[in-house]
Every structure is written in structure tokens, then in C-alpha cells.
Write an enzyme that holds these catalytic residues in place. Sequence first.
Site, PDB file in Angstrom:
ATOM      1  N   GLU A 184      31.565 -28.737   9.961  1.00  0.00           N
ATOM      2  CA  GLU A 184      31.161 -27.365  10.267  1.00  0.00           C
ATOM      3  C   GLU A 184      29.645 -27.298  10.151  1.00  0.00           C
ATOM      4  O   GLU A 184      29.080 -27.621   9.103  1.00  0.00           O
ATOM      5  CB  GLU A 184      31.814 -26.354   9.305  1.00  0.00           C
ATOM      6  CG  GLU A 184      33.327 -26.251   9.507  1.00  0.00           C
ATOM      7  CD  GLU A 184      33.973 -25.090   8.748  1.00  0.00           C
ATOM      8  OE1 GLU A 184      33.359 -24.566   7.794  1.00  0.00           O
ATOM      9  OE2 GLU A 184      35.104 -24.704   9.128  1.00  0.00           O
ATOM     10  N   GLU A 243      26.370 -25.565   9.488  1.00  0.00           N
ATOM     11  CA  GLU A 243      26.009 -24.353   8.751  1.00  0.00           C
ATOM     12  C   GLU A 243      24.568 -24.423   8.248  1.00  0.00           C
ATOM     13  O   GLU A 243      23.963 -25.492   8.193  1.00  0.00           O
ATOM     14  CB  GLU A 243      26.934 -24.164   7.528  1.00  0.00           C
ATOM     15  CG  GLU A 243      28.420 -24.145   7.883  1.00  0.00           C
ATOM     16  CD  GLU A 243      29.310 -23.635   6.775  1.00  0.00           C
ATOM     17  OE1 GLU A 243      28.792 -23.014   5.816  1.00  0.00           O
ATOM     18  OE2 GLU A 243      30.540 -23.858   6.868  1.00  0.00           O
ATOM     19  N   GLN A 253      44.210 -27.779   5.496  1.00  0.00           N
ATOM     20  CA  GLN A 253      43.875 -26.347   5.493  1.00  0.00           C
ATOM     21  C   GLN A 253      45.017 -25.504   6.058  1.00  0.00           C
ATOM     22  O   GLN A 253      45.379 -24.462   5.503  1.00  0.00           O
ATOM     23  CB  GLN A 253      42.595 -26.133   6.308  1.00  0.00           C
ATOM     24  CG  GLN A 253      42.029 -24.716   6.267  1.00  0.00           C
ATOM     25  CD  GLN A 253      40.712 -24.599   7.054  1.00  0.00           C
ATOM     26  OE1 GLN A 253      40.217 -25.576   7.620  1.00  0.00           O
ATOM     27  NE2 GLN A 253      40.146 -23.411   7.084  1.00  0.00           N
ATOM     28  N   LYS A 274      38.601 -28.364   1.732  1.00  0.00           N
ATOM     29  CA  LYS A 274      37.146 -28.343   1.821  1.00  0.00           C
ATOM     30  C   LYS A 274      36.453 -28.836   0.552  1.00  0.00           C
ATOM     31  O   LYS A 274      35.247 -29.028   0.550  1.00  0.00           O
ATOM     32  CB  LYS A 274      36.667 -26.927   2.145  1.00  0.00           C
ATOM     33  CG  LYS A 274      36.985 -26.516   3.575  1.00  0.00           C
ATOM     34  CD  LYS A 274      36.836 -25.021   3.772  1.00  0.00           C
ATOM     35  CE  LYS A 274      37.094 -24.604   5.208  1.00  0.00           C
ATOM     36  NZ  LYS A 274      35.945 -24.841   6.102  1.00  0.00           N
ATOM     37  N   THR A 309      30.912 -31.683   0.638  1.00  0.00           N
ATOM     38  CA  THR A 309      30.055 -30.772   1.409  1.00  0.00           C
ATOM     39  C   THR A 309      28.683 -31.422   1.436  1.00  0.00           C
ATOM     40  O   THR A 309      28.137 -31.746   0.381  1.00  0.00           O
ATOM     41  CB  THR A 309      29.962 -29.392   0.715  1.00  0.00           C
ATOM     42  OG1 THR A 309      31.279 -28.864   0.546  1.00  0.00           O
ATOM     43  CG2 THR A 309      29.119 -28.426   1.530  1.00  0.00           C
ATOM     44  N   GLU A 359      36.863 -25.846  17.345  1.00  0.00           N
ATOM     45  CA  GLU A 359      36.572 -24.946  18.462  1.00  0.00           C
ATOM     46  C   GLU A 359      36.391 -25.732  19.767  1.00  0.00           C
ATOM     47  O   GLU A 359      36.944 -25.375  20.798  1.00  0.00           O
ATOM     48  CB  GLU A 359      35.302 -24.143  18.147  1.00  0.00           C
ATOM     49  CG  GLU A 359      35.473 -23.211  16.971  1.00  0.00           C
ATOM     50  CD  GLU A 359      34.160 -22.668  16.459  1.00  0.00           C
ATOM     51  OE1 GLU A 359      33.627 -23.221  15.476  1.00  0.00           O
ATOM     52  OE2 GLU A 359      33.650 -21.692  17.057  1.00  0.00           O
TER      53      GLU A 359
HETATM   54 MN    MN Z   1      32.487 -23.404   6.227  1.00  0.00          MN
END
Ligand code: MN
Length: 437
Positions: free
Chosen positions: A206, A208, A247, A260, A264, A381
Amino acid sequence: MSKLNASHDPALRSWVESADAADTDFSIQNLPFAAFSRQGEPIRIGVGIGDQIVDVSALSEWFDGDARAAARACAQPVLNCLMLLGTPARQALRAALSEMLSTRQVKNAAKVRDALYGQDDVQLHLPVRIGGYTDFFSSIEHAENAGRLFRPNAPLLPNYKHLPIAYNGRANSVGCAMEIARPAGQIRVDGEDKPCYLPSQRLDYEVELGGYIGTASQPGRPVQVGDAWDYFFGFSLLNDWSARDIQAWEYQPLGPFLAKSFATSVSPWVVTVDALVPYRVAARDRGPEAPTLLPHLHDAADRVAGGVNVSLELHVRSARMVAEGRSPMLLSQGNASTLYWTFAQMLAHHTSNGSAVDAGDLLGSGTVSGADRGAWGSLLEITRGGADPLILPTGELRTFLADGDEVVIKGFCERQGFARIGFGQCRGVIHSVAARA
Ligand code: MN
């Protein structure tokens, strides 16, 4: 409060020649922090300039007052000590370094050169001791794209436009290490009744932006939107690695947990709120049908300048692409200015129940996705939940990440009449579970 000043002057040049290259991330207008070490030496805080890093505490005797105190705090292995000195000290250090490294002070070159190392010759480390990590969901396009996979007719839940959705992440999962071990977990394979314990087959990234809190708030004293920017220290790139199959099975009713918390990634460089001043932009228009915000989430000045214009690129390279000598493939380019919620609103919401934030806390924006497919910040996505594979330059297909895949986020700010500043890179390579043993 951070304001435009001489350190943002686009005409400013450095005697560190690599800092004057048009495409450098680390122009003299940036001056981002990182934690670094050399072989056998302790970790300390440096500042990036061109392809070099300045050992800041080694320069402290050349500075006075607040700047000297701030430079001394950079002898520590993390930025938390510098954060505790407060905004004036951080800004005094920025002004002193800007002056010291500029061509106006070329006579300083001799004394600074001993404290200057090539970035290729040092190791970079996680620059902040992170006490709390919260991840938001502030891109409405991401919320719609992800929601549509589960609820085609009503992708947005009713609360979305009223408050910035978030979950409490796991602070000790955040790091700068390159190697990401594929997580295993409880997964219910499509068509099966019962779950199995398996390596994730739907591992995703992801894209970010992460904001570090530099000033603690007080318990029972919610931060106002209009004051929130003063609590932030700086920003890094952030990759919220996500196991979509874990998830999907675990998230109801309490949200993400093990999907998650295994890793990270953040970029090792922290671009300060001071460096970002020229790239503050209007908050995204909420549109004509948006509900009126409750007063504690609205601030007129935040609508005018609460956004940040940070371009975010995602590049991927498979092991076969590396073997064939191919460059990474650009998969998407988005911009944090498209976020539906500003970082000030995220912090105001975070503290609105009376809970406090501490120096060193990290707030993730949530996946930054734009309107077009080329701006979508996750494979979930781009491949529509794995239904629509993408083709790498080698002809390999990807729905989600394979072992050996390298994922790189790059971020930068550009604006007419100002110098370019960049965030460096946030990198990770997927390893098989077996490789962890
Ligand atoms: Mn996130």
C-alpha cells in the site's frame, strides 16, 4: 508554525555540488533527517545533502543557542531527543545548516568536509523510536475501489465522509529493513468451508505517506484542526504491506490484525514540515453533496492549506527482471493532495476522545489512490482483487506479489518557482517463509 523563509529560496545553492543537480531529492532546500552509522561506529542522526550525509552533532561547536542544542541532540540514534527540544530548536538547526552548506559560506567547506560522508558509504536505520502507529484510510478513491470489491452497489460505508477511518497498527512492525518475509496465517480459500494455516498467496503493498508526531498532546485535551500542523515533525514514505487473504477472513468485526502487523516499511529519510511549506496546497474539495462536518473536524485555514502536494510513485521489479538487467517498472503515480482527509483532521480526530499522542508516534495516510488506474496505490485495486493480472516486461503475470519481487516507493515535491525536494526511497524485497528460518 512553519513559514516560508530564506531556506526555501530557489536560488540557494550548496557547495556540495551533487545537491545542485536538477533531479536530486536532497537539494539544500530539503535537509531531511536520517539515522546512519559507519562500520563499527554508533548510530547517530544526519542530514541529507545531494549524495552526501552530514554528521550533524559533529558540527555542534560551530553553532550557537538553539541550533547548537539541536545539533547535540543529533548524537542520539533516533530523532526523539530532537523532537523533545521543540519546533524552535528544529527550525534554528535548519537555518544554521542551510547557511553552513550554502555557497555563501563556501569557506565552511573545509571544516564541514570531515563530517560529510557519501550516502553509499553509510548504513541507514529506522530514525524514530515509534511508540504508537495508527493507519488511516484517507483516500476516498482507495476506499471506493476497495469497497466496490465487497459491496459493488454501496462501496462507501455511511461514516466515511463524517470522520477519518483508522485502526491502531503495531508500532514494532515498522522498520527500514529491505527483507520482507512472506507472512503465513489463517486463510479460507475460495470454495472451502474451513480455513487453513498457509503462507499468504495474496500479498500486497500500500503506497502511503507517514506523518511523525514531534510534539506530544495532553490527555483529555483534543488537538484542534487549526493547531494540528504544529504537532507534526515530518513525513516519510510508508508501505503498509497487506496480506489480503488473511485480511479477508479476519477483518470482521474488529478490522485488520495479523494481515498487516507482520511488516510496515518506512523510508529512512524524514522530510520536515519546514521543508514542506512551499508544497502545502488546498485540501481536496469535498464535493457538493458532502455532509457538513462537525465543528471539531473543520477549520477554514485547513481547507486553504491543509493538503500536501507529494507525488508518490510505485515501482516493481521481479527477480527475473533483475536477472535480465531490466529497470523497475513504474506501476502507478499518485499524489497525497488528493486525500479526502488532511493530516490535521486525522490528528484532530485521533485526539477527539481525549486520548493523547506522543513524540515519535506515526500516522499513516492510508493507501493513496487517485481517480485513474495509473494512480491506484495497491495491487488489490490495479488487478481488481486478482481478477485482472498485470503483465511485467518479462511477460510474467502478477495478481499479487511473488517471492523475489522488489517494491520501491519514491516520493517528491515539485512546484513552479521552487526547488524540487524528494523523500528518497522506501524499498522492500519479498522473501519466502522458508527463507526466514
Ligand atoms: Mn494502509
